[in-house]
Design a protein around this motif. Structure first.
Motif, PDB file in Angstrom:
ATOM      1  N   ASN A   1       0.832  -1.198   0.000  1.00 36.41           N
ATOM      2  CA  ASN A   1       0.000   0.000   0.000  1.00 36.41           C
ATOM      3  C   ASN A   1       0.869   1.251   0.000  1.00 36.41           C
ATOM      4  OD1 ASN A   1      -2.262  -1.653   0.272  1.00 36.41           O
ATOM      5  ND2 ASN A   1      -2.263  -1.502   2.497  1.00 36.41           N
ATOM      6  N   ALA A   2       0.299   2.331  -0.515  1.00 42.29           N
ATOM      7  CA  ALA A   2       0.931   3.635  -0.311  1.00 42.29           C
ATOM      8  C   ALA A   2       0.878   3.967   1.176  1.00 42.29           C
ATOM      9  CB  ALA A   2       0.194   4.699  -1.116  1.00 42.29           C
ATOM     10  N   ARG A   3       1.910   4.600   1.683  1.00 43.75           N
ATOM     11  CA  ARG A   3       1.962   4.927   3.103  1.00 43.75           C
ATOM     12  C   ARG A   3       1.924   6.441   3.266  1.00 43.75           C
ATOM     13  NH1 ARG A   3       5.732   0.453   6.156  1.00 43.75           N
ATOM     14  NH2 ARG A   3       4.816  -1.371   5.129  1.00 43.75           N
ATOM     15  N   PRO A   4       0.730   6.991   3.470  1.00 41.92           N
ATOM     16  CA  PRO A   4       0.623   8.450   3.576  1.00 41.92           C
ATOM     17  C   PRO A   4       1.436   8.991   4.740  1.00 41.92           C
ATOM     18  CG  PRO A   4      -1.547   7.416   3.315  1.00 41.92           C
ATOM     19  CD  PRO A   4      -0.566   6.321   3.575  1.00 41.92           C
ATOM     20  N   ALA A   5       2.017  10.154   4.535  1.00 39.94           N
ATOM     21  CA  ALA A   5       2.757  10.801   5.613  1.00 39.94           C
ATOM     22  C   ALA A   5       1.799  11.119   6.758  1.00 39.94           C
ATOM     23  CB  ALA A   5       3.410  12.086   5.106  1.00 39.94           C
ATOM     24  N   GLY A   6       2.307  10.998   7.966  1.00 42.08           N
ATOM     25  CA  GLY A   6       1.493  11.329   9.126  1.00 42.08           C
ATOM     26  C   GLY A   6       0.717  10.176   9.699  1.00 42.08           C
ATOM     27  N   LEU A   7       0.860   8.976   9.112  1.00 39.03           N
ATOM     28  CA  LEU A   7       0.179   7.793   9.630  1.00 39.03           C
ATOM     29  C   LEU A   7       1.203   6.771  10.111  1.00 39.03           C
ATOM     30  CD1 LEU A   7      -2.668   7.213   7.001  1.00 39.03           C
ATOM     31  CD2 LEU A   7      -2.704   8.615   9.076  1.00 39.03           C
ATOM     32  N   GLU A   8       0.840   6.023  11.163  1.00 41.32           N
ATOM     33  CA  GLU A   8       1.718   5.000  11.732  1.00 41.32           C
ATOM     34  C   GLU A   8       1.009   3.650  11.697  1.00 41.32           C
ATOM     35  OE1 GLU A   8       2.620   6.356  15.653  1.00 41.32           O
ATOM     36  OE2 GLU A   8       4.065   7.864  14.972  1.00 41.32           O
ATOM     37  N   GLN A   9       1.758   2.605  11.297  1.00 42.60           N
ATOM     38  CA  GLN A   9       1.202   1.261  11.192  1.00 42.60           C
ATOM     39  C   GLN A   9       1.764   0.354  12.269  1.00 42.60           C
ATOM     40  OE1 GLN A   9       1.768  -0.367   7.275  1.00 42.60           O
ATOM     41  NE2 GLN A   9       0.999   1.446   6.224  1.00 42.60           N
ATOM     42  N   GLU A  10       0.961  -0.627  12.666  1.00 38.24           N
ATOM     43  CA  GLU A  10       1.423  -1.661  13.590  1.00 38.24           C
ATOM     44  C   GLU A  10       0.849  -2.990  13.127  1.00 38.24           C
ATOM     45  OE1 GLU A  10       0.052  -2.648  17.976  1.00 38.24           O
ATOM     46  OE2 GLU A  10       1.637  -1.107  18.044  1.00 38.24           O
ATOM     47  N   ASP A  11       1.723  -3.967  12.851  1.00 33.13           N
ATOM     48  CA  ASP A  11       1.271  -5.272  12.366  1.00 33.13           C
ATOM     49  C   ASP A  11       0.402  -5.970  13.397  1.00 33.13           C
ATOM     50  OD1 ASP A  11       2.555  -4.932   9.987  1.00 33.13           O
ATOM     51  OD2 ASP A  11       4.263  -6.210  10.453  1.00 33.13           O
ATOM     52  N   LEU A  12      -0.632  -6.671  12.894  1.00 30.66           N
ATOM     53  CA  LEU A  12      -1.537  -7.410  13.764  1.00 30.66           C
ATOM     54  C   LEU A  12      -1.423  -8.914  13.531  1.00 30.66           C
ATOM     55  CD1 LEU A  12      -3.735  -7.137  15.914  1.00 30.66           C
ATOM     56  CD2 LEU A  12      -5.420  -6.922  14.075  1.00 30.66           C
ATOM     57  N   LEU A  13      -1.486  -9.362  12.284  1.00 31.29           N
ATOM     58  CA  LEU A  13      -1.326 -10.786  11.982  1.00 31.29           C
ATOM     59  C   LEU A  13      -1.087 -10.967  10.493  1.00 31.29           C
ATOM     60  CD1 LEU A  13      -4.605 -12.813  11.590  1.00 31.29           C
ATOM     61  CD2 LEU A  13      -4.669 -10.330  11.772  1.00 31.29           C
ATOM     62  N   ASP A  14      -0.579 -12.144  10.132  1.00 33.54           N
ATOM     63  CA  ASP A  14      -0.531 -12.600   8.749  1.00 33.54           C
ATOM     64  C   ASP A  14      -1.707 -13.545   8.554  1.00 33.54           C
ATOM     65  OD1 ASP A  14       1.720 -11.207   7.893  1.00 33.54           O
ATOM     66  OD2 ASP A  14       3.077 -12.724   8.685  1.00 33.54           O
ATOM     67  N   ASP A  15      -2.614 -13.192   7.650  1.00 37.29           N
ATOM     68  CA  ASP A  15      -3.834 -13.966   7.416  1.00 37.29           C
ATOM     69  C   ASP A  15      -3.658 -14.829   6.171  1.00 37.29           C
ATOM     70  OD1 ASP A  15      -6.473 -14.832   7.638  1.00 37.29           O
ATOM     71  OD2 ASP A  15      -7.256 -13.128   6.491  1.00 37.29           O
ATOM     72  N   PRO A  16      -3.615 -16.174   6.319  1.00 38.21           N
ATOM     73  CA  PRO A  16      -3.428 -17.039   5.149  1.00 38.21           C
ATOM     74  C   PRO A  16      -4.507 -16.840   4.094  1.00 38.21           C
ATOM     75  CG  PRO A  16      -3.068 -18.271   7.168  1.00 38.21           C
ATOM     76  CD  PRO A  16      -3.631 -16.944   7.580  1.00 38.21           C
ATOM     77  N   LEU A  17      -4.098 -16.917   2.829  1.00 39.33           N
ATOM     78  CA  LEU A  17      -4.995 -16.850   1.681  1.00 39.33           C
ATOM     79  C   LEU A  17      -4.986 -18.213   0.994  1.00 39.33           C
ATOM     80  CD1 LEU A  17      -3.615 -13.481   0.347  1.00 39.33           C
ATOM     81  CD2 LEU A  17      -5.935 -13.763   1.230  1.00 39.33           C
ATOM     82  N   ARG A  18      -6.168 -18.691   0.612  1.00 36.92           N
ATOM     83  CA  ARG A  18      -6.248 -20.019  -0.006  1.00 36.92           C
ATOM     84  C   ARG A  18      -7.181 -19.988  -1.210  1.00 36.92           C
ATOM     85  NH1 ARG A  18      -3.902 -23.000   4.234  1.00 36.92           N
ATOM     86  NH2 ARG A  18      -4.350 -22.069   6.269  1.00 36.92           N
ATOM     87  N   LEU A  19      -6.877 -20.843  -2.156  1.00 31.85           N
ATOM     88  CA  LEU A  19      -7.733 -21.010  -3.319  1.00 31.85           C
ATOM     89  C   LEU A  19      -8.951 -21.824  -2.908  1.00 31.85           C
ATOM     90  CD1 LEU A  19      -8.130 -20.697  -6.396  1.00 31.85           C
ATOM     91  CD2 LEU A  19      -6.847 -22.833  -6.671  1.00 31.85           C
ATOM     92  N   ALA A  20     -10.136 -21.261  -3.086  1.00 34.55           N
ATOM     93  CA  ALA A  20     -11.389 -21.939  -2.735  1.00 34.55           C
ATOM     94  C   ALA A  20     -11.987 -22.545  -3.997  1.00 34.55           C
ATOM     95  CB  ALA A  20     -12.364 -20.955  -2.098  1.00 34.55           C
ATOM     96  N   LEU A  21     -12.169 -23.859  -3.989  1.00 35.52           N
ATOM     97  CA  LEU A  21     -12.589 -24.589  -5.181  1.00 35.52           C
ATOM     98  C   LEU A  21     -14.104 -24.768  -5.206  1.00 35.52           C
ATOM     99  CD1 LEU A  21      -9.878 -27.402  -5.105  1.00 35.52           C
ATOM    100  CD2 LEU A  21      -9.762 -25.189  -6.245  1.00 35.52           C
ATOM    101  N   PRO A  22     -14.731 -24.561  -6.364  1.00 39.37           N
ATOM    102  CA  PRO A  22     -16.183 -24.768  -6.466  1.00 39.37           C
ATOM    103  C   PRO A  22     -16.560 -26.243  -6.496  1.00 39.37           C
ATOM    104  CG  PRO A  22     -15.280 -24.153  -8.584  1.00 39.37           C
ATOM    105  CD  PRO A  22     -14.148 -24.043  -7.605  1.00 39.37           C
ATOM    106  N   ARG A  23     -15.566 -27.104  -6.587  1.00 40.81           N
ATOM    107  CA  ARG A  23     -15.781 -28.553  -6.579  1.00 40.81           C
ATOM    108  C   ARG A  23     -14.481 -29.189  -6.122  1.00 40.81           C
ATOM    109  NH1 ARG A  23     -14.821 -26.824 -11.758  1.00 40.81           N
ATOM    110  NH2 ARG A  23     -12.972 -27.738 -12.758  1.00 40.81           N
TER     111      ARG A  23
END
Length: 306
Positions: A155-177
């Protein structure tokens, strides 16, 4: 000395883009905003706005004033945090914006924890995607934003904002069958097997859509996106009924087992970063500290349920 209220109006104009937007956000008449900015021009002694078509833009001198106004407001926000920290009871209102899956899973648990420890703190939650929530945070519409970042798509990181990591959320391929091949088939091959199947994705212009399109293109195909929605629960329902393939984050399951077949994604694409964002100067406010702590504990509680 320049009038701080008028300086804030100039700052609002920079963030919101139009006099009408400033007036709507602050519940003023547009003519009142225009009048206040004209008075500020008289105080400063130089033009602050110049017409561009039907809109206006800030002059170089106005940009200088806004930069100093940001510094003043940051210092005032620190003062507010120090005053709140000096009190024994946490009160007031904390305005939080969250994207959908975090709002469905982490936020309710965090609200319960906050209610137990700080019953007099009022938390106002708005569901809003990071693309809109982060500019609104800069404009002081929110105090804390839950945001997401997809792999390889920072992401773009606008000046004047501070970030703090919360978690890594796994991403998975969801199959229709169920997958036709054995489980030993590689992630890219499984992805390619869905090249001719309909897909559901978030709308154009979102970080999730850009990342998902890049994922498919790197696997060698252009996905047939027939369904578009920011509602991830709709994505899940379409997959459950065999209408579409999707990529779903683990947060959507809320600690339950997946209701559809899921497979790993190619290496380097297997999780998104979830983090909190506040304005610089506001990170020490007791309400922000309490909310971040509650969200961290909500992550642990969710992991314990898996």
């Amino acid at each position: 000395m320049y009038d701080l209220h008028r300086l804030r109006l100039l700052r609002e104009l920079k963030h919101r883009g139009t006099l009408a937007a400033v007036a709507t956000a602050l519940s003023y008449a547009p003519s009142s905003v225009s009048q206040q900015l004209s008075q500020l021009e008289s105080e400063v002694g130089v033009p602050l706005l110049e017409p561009v078509g039907r809109r206006v833009r800030l002059t170089e001198q106005a940009e200088i004033l806004v930069a100093h106004t940001e510094a003043v407001l940051e210092r005032l926000e620190r003062a507010e945090a120090d005053i709140a920290a000096s009190l024994t009871d946490l009160t007031g209102t904390l305005r939080v914006a969250s994207f959908q899956t975090a709002a469905l899973t982490l936020v309710p648990a965090a609200l319960g924890l906050l209610r137990e420890r700080h019953p007099r703190l009022r938390v106002h939650v708005t569901q809003r995607e990071p693309e809109r929530a982060l500019p609104a945070l800069s404009a002081r519409d929110f105090d804390l934003v839950l945001a997401e970042e997809y792999p390889g798509d920072p992401n773009a990181r606008p000046a004047g904002l501070e970030q703090e990591d919360l978690l890594d959320d796994p991403l998975r391929l969801a199959l229709p069958r169920p997958s036709d091949g054995p489980d030993t088939v590689g992630p890219t091959a499984v992805l390619r097997s869905l090249a001719k199947h309909p897909w559901v994705m978030e709308p154009d212009g979102t970080a999730a859509r850009h990342w998902a399109m890049t994922l498919c293109r790197n696997a060698g195909f252009e996905p047939d996106v027939r369904f578009e929605s920011t509602d991830v629960l709709l994505h899940l329902r379409l997959v459950e009924q065999g209408h579409a393939a999707a990529v779903l984050p683990d947060l959507v399951w809320g600690g339950r087992l997946p209701s559809v077949p899921v497979r790993q994604l190619p290496r380097g694409q297997r999780s998104r970063r979830v983090f909190t964002v506040v304005r610089r100067g506001g990170s020490r406010h007791p309400a922000v500290l309490a909310c971040r702590d509650a969200l961290r504990r909500a992550v642990v509680l969710g992991a314990d349920r898996v």
